[in-house]
Design a protein around this motif. Structure first.
Motif, PDB file in Angstrom:
ATOM      1  N   SER A  72      -9.439  -3.286 -15.913  1.00 25.17           N
ATOM      2  CA  SER A  72      -8.330  -2.325 -16.097  1.00 25.17           C
ATOM      3  C   SER A  72      -8.595  -1.444 -17.313  1.00 25.17           C
ATOM      4  CB  SER A  72      -7.015  -3.083 -16.234  1.00 25.17           C
ATOM      5  OG  SER A  72      -7.014  -3.761 -17.450  1.00 25.17           O
ATOM      6  N   ALA A 113       4.239   0.932  -2.518  1.00 29.56           N
ATOM      7  CA  ALA A 113       3.992   0.504  -3.892  1.00 29.56           C
ATOM      8  C   ALA A 113       4.542   1.549  -4.850  1.00 29.56           C
ATOM      9  CB  ALA A 113       2.494   0.358  -4.104  1.00 29.56           C
ATOM     10  N   VAL A 154      -1.914   3.681  -4.901  1.00 33.57           N
ATOM     11  CA  VAL A 154      -2.880   2.678  -4.483  1.00 33.57           C
ATOM     12  C   VAL A 154      -4.001   3.381  -3.711  1.00 33.57           C
ATOM     13  CG1 VAL A 154      -3.245   0.605  -3.122  1.00 33.57           C
ATOM     14  CG2 VAL A 154      -1.103   0.910  -4.328  1.00 33.57           C
ATOM     15  N   TYR A 198     -10.155  -2.052  -4.799  1.00 29.28           N
ATOM     16  CA  TYR A 198      -8.734  -1.769  -4.628  1.00 29.28           C
ATOM     17  C   TYR A 198      -8.254  -1.206  -5.955  1.00 29.28           C
ATOM     18  CZ  TYR A 198      -3.800  -2.811  -3.753  1.00 29.28           C
ATOM     19  OH  TYR A 198      -2.458  -2.732  -3.590  1.00 29.28           O
ATOM     20  N   THR A 210      -5.254   0.546  -8.354  1.00 25.96           N
ATOM     21  CA  THR A 210      -3.832   0.884  -8.547  1.00 25.96           C
ATOM     22  C   THR A 210      -3.730   1.849  -9.709  1.00 25.96           C
ATOM     23  OG1 THR A 210      -3.496  -0.991 -10.020  1.00 25.96           O
ATOM     24  CG2 THR A 210      -3.000  -1.341  -7.702  1.00 25.96           C
ATOM     25  N   TRP A 211      -2.894   2.848  -9.495  1.00 26.57           N
ATOM     26  CA  TRP A 211      -2.647   3.867 -10.532  1.00 26.57           C
ATOM     27  C   TRP A 211      -1.232   3.703 -11.003  1.00 26.57           C
ATOM     28  CZ3 TRP A 211      -4.312   9.429  -8.642  1.00 26.57           C
ATOM     29  CH2 TRP A 211      -5.712   9.510  -8.659  1.00 26.57           C
ATOM     30  N   LYS A 212      -1.085   3.734 -12.332  1.00 24.21           N
ATOM     31  CA  LYS A 212       0.278   3.746 -12.861  1.00 24.21           C
ATOM     32  C   LYS A 212       0.355   4.917 -13.828  1.00 24.21           C
ATOM     33  CE  LYS A 212       3.177   0.584 -15.249  1.00 24.21           C
ATOM     34  NZ  LYS A 212       3.042  -0.698 -15.915  1.00 24.21           N
ATOM     35  N   PHE A 224       0.810  -1.213   0.000  1.00 16.92           N
ATOM     36  CA  PHE A 224       0.000   0.000   0.000  1.00 16.92           C
ATOM     37  C   PHE A 224       0.848   1.270   0.000  1.00 16.92           C
ATOM     38  CE2 PHE A 224      -3.348   2.861   1.439  1.00 16.92           C
ATOM     39  CZ  PHE A 224      -4.380   2.430   0.638  1.00 16.92           C
ATOM     40  N   CYS A 274      -5.755   6.190   0.502  1.00 15.09           N
ATOM     41  CA  CYS A 274      -4.778   6.248  -0.599  1.00 15.09           C
ATOM     42  C   CYS A 274      -3.388   6.269   0.000  1.00 15.09           C
ATOM     43  CB  CYS A 274      -5.013   7.479  -1.472  1.00 15.09           C
ATOM     44  SG  CYS A 274      -4.440   8.998  -0.734  1.00 15.09           S
ATOM     45  N   ASN A 275      -2.376   5.938  -0.818  1.00 14.51           N
ATOM     46  CA  ASN A 275      -1.013   5.986  -0.302  1.00 14.51           C
ATOM     47  C   ASN A 275      -0.337   7.293  -0.724  1.00 14.51           C
ATOM     48  OD1 ASN A 275      -0.477   5.563  -2.978  1.00 14.51           O
ATOM     49  ND2 ASN A 275       0.726   3.699  -2.689  1.00 14.51           N
TER      50      ASN A 275
END
Ligand code: ADP
Length: 901
Positions: free
Chosen positions: A460, A390, A394, A491, A493-495, A387, A407-408
């Motif tokens: 995604s 990462a 996240v 959950y 995830t952002w990239k 979390f 959020c992280n």
């Protein structure tokens, strides 16, 4: 009445008891005296009767053997001495019930004399011993201790008369302490007693015994007798006066005085109760000691084991019951105690096990808890790792309101936000531009995507976000449905894929450019191909036209030279004409080669499949070259395999062309005066025709062989100078044989010669029913009128002359139109139609003629320089029957005329 009944009862009891009393006979070992008081008292006091016994007490008489009597059943019970032990050792099966006297009264006495103080003094004395050696054993043993042997004294037979001692007839006498001494005292004589017990030899006396047999068959009886006897004895010793009285009255065969009986009683009582033992008891150890003494004295050598069963063990039901009962009681009490003890141990054990199990479970649970804690710790670490640390952002979305709830730091960083507060509790669209690049509203699309992810479990996609500071950036987002405390969450995830997006866009751009370039290139290639195709067509057409143009005048030359040559008589002129003919022939062949080559190049060369005569082809060509060969004094040998199929389908022209080419080369390169061998064979395996041409000539250098099939190639540059040629022949031949389903090859050695060979596939002959029968030209004279349609004057003349030679009439039309006109008015048997003509071409004219009534059936033969294969088809399709190529081959010309006329 009552008294009567009582009387009957008494009588019954009495009679029953009288009946029931078992008889027992008891043999005493001496005359009646106090010695046997117990037996008399048991009888007199009714102890025996009480025990159900009727005991007969038998006094001793000389001559009886008590042991034998008891064993044989003469008596049931007997009274014996310790010598019974010896009897038992001798094997007599007796059982000792009780010993009345623990110590024997049997002693040696003497008068009180100064010369008889010790046993050592027995030497040379007169002694009365019993004849019963066993009885005197204790006496003898006693003497033995002082080393007095029978030889040391004089044994005198026993008189059993104490007076013999009193009157010194003997010095010593064995006697019962309880009897004779009383008489000594009575007589006022002092006496001395030598008692074996004082020397360690203490024997039992008066042992009550029975036989084993008797005991076994009457155990109860023996037991009753035994206990009643003991009771009698106890009574006798405790009531000596009464006993003496009774013996004195009833059992006094010896006439003993009361005093004597008293004396006896007192002595014997002492002996009966001597020692610790119970009255009557027989001790096993003492019995063994007695046995040892007998052994010592040499009476027996049997071992102690022979004594087993000698001593009676009373059969006492009460005792046994008591024993059993006590045993049972002890057993059950012990059992209960043991049971209680075992139960307590078991309980303790169970408790212990339970404790242990409990401990184990507690331990396990503790361990599990520990593990669980560790796992939790690890999961927390993992969570932190996943979390917080990462690499991308996240977040958690609550699908109830589609807002970020966690959020992280990466997310904060990505959004250029100050803290998590800028992110949390906000809808994704609040951190995105109003519209996504596809034109959809961000808030609507975000809701739709979240809904989809909740349905699918994971989803995604790419998303355009907006930082707090306003810049937009692309993110690759993965939504995964998870459960936290039974609540469903997303959950996220952002990239950051901004860079990737940029590269993608650039890539797309260059892809577009590339596509454009490609399209251009393709267009260009197409254009170039078209150009090339055109050029090739132009070349092919040019070559065709050119060969036509060259062949037309050459036609004239060849034709007229032929005619001139034939008519010439002057030899000199004839030679020159010959040279012209050869040169023009050569020129014609070169032109033909070029034409073929151009046809091959433009892939227009086609192979016929018509019935042919193989043998004829090889014969014909070989013959044609005879003249050339002759000039070099070369002999051509033609061998044709007899198996070679004569009739087959094929292209005669092309087969001839290949063979002529190879044969002409052979003649050209062969040395003068040599042989050329031609072998034609049939390859049955592959159904092919095989032809080889072997010459002895210049040969070919190995390194050049691979090039000789190339067009315009010769083995050596000097070849063209010395031998002429274009270098096209083999190239054409190779193509032709391959088109005919075969191949070509060479084996050659420089300076020695070459072998060229080729194969051609053979096809089955299909009988050609349309083919007209071949008619020999010699056999038939033609008469017909031919129309020559030809614009070229030379050719007109040539054809006229050829027809004349065949005695045929001919008219001339200068073009197609003229031909049609002339056909309207005249009847012609055949039309020779040139193709290329001004005003109207041969093809067009033919088409018109075929539409008319007059020209419907007339054979029209095309005469053309365009001798391409597809041209022939074109002619036939346009209504022509056949064609002749220019320059005209006279032989072919004649054949066609014969066929159609
Ligand atoms: P051309 O004979 O017109 O030169 P070809 O294609 O027929 O062309 O032959 C090519 C070359 O192969 C010839 O120039 C010659 O060098 C060589 N060649 C052909 N046949 C023979 C042969 N029988 N002996 C020696 N060389 C030969």
């Amino acid at each position: 009445m009552k008294s009567l009944l009582l009387l009957i009862a008494v009588f019954l009891v009495a009679s029953i008891s009288a009946f029931a009393n078992d008889k027992v006979s008891l043999q005493l070992l001496w005359k009646h005296q106090f010695e046997f008081a117990g037996f008399y008292m048991a009888k007199e006091k009714g102890f025996y009767t009480q025990a159900g016994l009727d005991v007969e007490i038998k006094e001793f008489n000389y001559g009886i053997n008590i042991v034998d009597d008891v064993l044989s059943g003469v008596s049931d019970v007997g009274v014996g001495r310790s010598s019974l032990v010896l009897e038992k050792l001798k094997g007599k099966d007796i059982v000792l019930l009780s010993a009345i006297y623990q110590s024997s009264p049997y002693v040696l006495i003497s008068k009180q004399r100064p010369d008889l103080l010790n046993i050592e003094d027995f030497k040379n004395k007169k002694i009365m011993l019993s004849d019963d050696t066993a009885l005197v054993a204790s006496i003898l043993s006693m003497m033995k201790t002082k080393d007095i042997k029978p030889s040391d004294y004089t044994e005198v037979p026993h008189s059993f008369n104490i007076n013999d001692l009193v009157h010194d007839k003997v010095d010593l006498m064995t006697t019962y302490l309880s009897n004779e001494p009383f008489h000594m005292i009575e007589a006022g004589a002092g006496f001395k007693v030598f008692d074996p017990k004082d020397y360690g030899f203490d024997f039992y006396a008066d042992i009550v015994f029975t036989s084993k047999n008797y005991l076994d068959s009457n155990p109860k009886k023996v037991e009753n007798f035994h206990s009643a006897t003991l009771k009698g004895w106890e009574y006798a010793f405790s009531h000596i006066e009464e006993s003496v009285e009774i013996i004195f009255k009833k059992y006094n065969s010896q006439n003993k005085s009361k005093e004597a009986l008293f004396y006896e009683a007192n002595i014997l009582k002492e002996l009966a109760y001597k020692g610790e033992a119970k009255f009557g008891n027989i001790n096993e150890v003492r019995i063994q000691e007695i046995a040892n003494i007998y052994k010592l004295l040499g009476f027996t050598n049997k071992s102690d084991t022979y004594l087993s069963g000698l001593i009676y063990e009373p059969y006492d039901l009460f005792n046994i019951l008591k024993k059993i009962f006590t045993l049972k009681l002890i057993l059950s009490v012990t059992g209960i105690i043991l049971f209680i003890y075992l139960m307590s141990i078991y309980k303790q054990y169970i408790l212990k096990i339970e404790n242990k199990n409990l401990e184990k479970i507690v331990n396990e649970k503790t361990k599990e808890l520990q593990k669980y804690n560790e796992k939790l710790e690890k999961q927390k670490e993992l969570y932190d790792l996943v979390f917080e640390k990462a690499s991308g952002g996240v977040l958690l979305i609550d699908p109830k309101n589609n807002k970020f709830i966690e959020c992280n730091d990466q997310v904060v960083e990505l959004l250029n936000a100050k803290s998590k507060e800028d992110v949390l509790n906000r809808h994704p669209s609040e951190l995105s531009p109003e519209f996504q690049p596809d034109g959809q509203r961000s808030d609507e699309k975000a809701d739709a995507v979240i809904k989809l992810a909740m349905e699918l479990g994971t989803y995604s996609f790419e998303w355009l976000h907006k930082r707090v500071t306003g810049e937009e950036f692309w993110a690759e987002i993965i939504l995964t449905k998870i459960a936290i405390d039974t609540n469903d969450m997303l959950y996220v995830t952002w990239k950051d894929i901004n860079e990737k997006k940029q590269v993608q866009q650039e890539l797309q751009k260059s892809k577009n450019t590339l596509q454009l370039l490609n399209e251009n290139l393709e267009e260009k290639i197409k254009e170039r191909t078209r150009e090339l195709e055109n050029a090739l067509n132009v070349k092919s057409n040019f070559l065709a036209n050119m060969s036509h143009e060259i062949r037309t005048p050459l036609n004239g030359i060849v034709g007229f030279v032929d005619i001139l040559y034939k008519n010439e008589t002057d030899d000199a002129k004839k030679d020159k004409l010959q040279i012209i003919k050869k040169s023009s022939d050569l020129l014609l062949s070169i032109i033909n080669d070029i034409l073929d080559f151009s046809k091959i190049e433009s892939k227009k060369l086609l192979i016929e499949s018509v019935p042919i005569d193989t043998i004829e082809i090889f014969k014909h060509i070989t013959e044609l070259f005879f003249d050339n060969a002759k000039e070099k004094e070369i002999c051509i040998v033609l061998n044709i395999d007899k198996d070679l199929p004569k009739k087959t389908l094929g292209d005669a022209t092309r087969l001839k062309q290949v063979f002529s080419n190879i044969l002409s080369n052979a003649i050209k390169f062969a040395n003068e005066g040599t042989n050329i061998v031609v072998n034609v064979k049939y390859l049955s395996d592959s159904n092919k025709l095989y032809c080889e041409v072997i010459d002895s000539g210049i040969g070919i250098e190995p390194s050049r062989i691979e090039f000789i099939y190339n067009s315009f190639e010769q083995a050596d540059s000097s070849v063209s100078r010395s031998y002429g040629g274009t270098g096209l022949g083999l190239a054409i031949s190779k193509t032709l044989v391959e088109l005919m389903g075969g191949n070509i090859g060479v084996e050659s050695e420089l300076g020695v010669g070459s072998k060229f060979y080729f194969t051609v596939a053979l096809h089955e002959v299909i009988p050609d029913i349309t083919a007209k029968p071949y008619v020999s030209e010699q056999n038939k004279k033609l008469s017909a009128k031919v129309l020559i349609v030809e614009d070229n004057k030379t050719n007109q003349l040539l054809l006229e002359l050829l027809l004349e030679e065949l005695n045929l009439d001919s008219d001339i039309a200068n073009d197609g139109i003229e031909a049609i006109e002339m056909l309207k008015t005249n009847r012609y048997d055949l039309v020779l139609m040139d193709e290329n003509m001004p005003n109207m071409s041969g093809l067009e004219a033919t088409r018109v003629i075929r539409t008319t009534k007059y020209g419907k059936d007339v054979p029209i033969i095309a005469v053309t320089a365009n001798a391409l294969k597809d041209d022939k088809n074109k002619f036939i399709q346009n209504g022509m029957n056949d064609y002749l190529s220019k320059p005209i081959d006279v032989k072919k010309f004649k054949q066609i005329l014969y066929r159609y006329l």
